[in-house]
Scaffold this motif. Structure first.
Motif, short mmCIF file in Angstrom:
data_model
loop_
_atom_site.label_atom_id
_atom_site.label_comp_id
_atom_site.label_asym_id
_atom_site.label_seq_id
_atom_site.Cartn_x
_atom_site.Cartn_y
_atom_site.Cartn_z
N ILE A 165 0.82 -1.29 -0.03
CA ILE A 165 -0.07 0.18 -0.10
C ILE A 165 1.01 1.21 0.02
N ALA A 216 -1.36 2.72 -5.29
CA ALA A 216 -2.27 2.77 -3.97
C ALA A 216 -2.23 4.24 -3.16
N PHE A 243 -7.21 1.72 -2.07
CA PHE A 243 -7.10 0.51 -2.51
C PHE A 243 -8.33 -0.26 -2.00
#
Length: 198
Positions: free
Chosen positions: A72, A77, A81
């Motif tokens: 992430i 992202a 996400f």
């Protein structure tokens, strides 16, 4: 927008996640894909995972959370996400909360596709029969016995994650038995409500 999709196998999570990816330009993160990518890239946590997998073991929650934490941080992202197939247990949900909090992040919503499981099994049996009738191979996931085992595993292990998020006021139930476009519309209106509140 940081989302989790919950729901039993065959509920349509993949279909709906793909629509959100297209609409909002955020990645759908499957732990299996992330695990394989981390192993292939030889990241520190990927190397740990590889050692466990090579020894025939199951990758620990700590390793999975480490892989999610790394993933992430990647550029795609940054806007958000969708986690699909994770967390699978309350322990993983708690670890995910701690990890996100350590990054100053939190989940925006947990969407649960609610479905009638007996109808799901019937759908899979029909899909398998249709494939056979058309002379096509039956997907391994569409084997009714395999599917029933996956449902049992979901009900035993993962169904407990929904109440965890419900108690925290983060869970939104979506009627997954409606036609695909109706399900998408329910999800969109739930997300719009969160955006308006935020």
């Amino acid at each position: 927008m940081r989302l989790i999709f919950l729901g039993p196998p065959g509920a349509g999570k993949g279909t709906q996640a793909a629509r959100l990816v297209e609409k909002h330009g955020i990645p759908q993160l499957s732990t299996g894909d992330m695990l394989r990518a981390a192993v292939a890239a030889g990241t520190p946590v990927g190397l740990k995972a590889k050692a466990v997998m090579d020894a025939g073991g199951l990758v620990s929650d700590d390793i999975v959370i480490g892989i999610v934490a790394d993933r992430i941080e990647e550029a795609d992202a940054q806007k958000g996400f969708i986690l699909d197939g994770f967390p699978r247990t309350v322990a993983q949900a708690e670890a995910l909360d701690h990890m996100l909090a350590s990054k100053g992040m939190q989940l925006d919503m947990v969407l649960e596709l609610e479905v009638d499981q007996s109808i799901l099994v019937d759908r899979i049996i029909k899909r398998a029969a249709d494939a056979k009738a058309a002379g096509q191979p039956v997907r391994k996931d569409d084997d009714p016995e395999v599917f029933k085992q996956r449902l049992e595993a979901y009900n035993r292990d993962t169904a407990v994650v929904a109440p965890y998020y419900r108690n925290r006021g983060q869970l939104v139930g979506i009627d997954g038995m409606k036609p695909i476009d109706n399900v998408s519309a329910q999800i969109d209106s739930a997300l719009d409500a969160v955006a308006a509140a935020g």
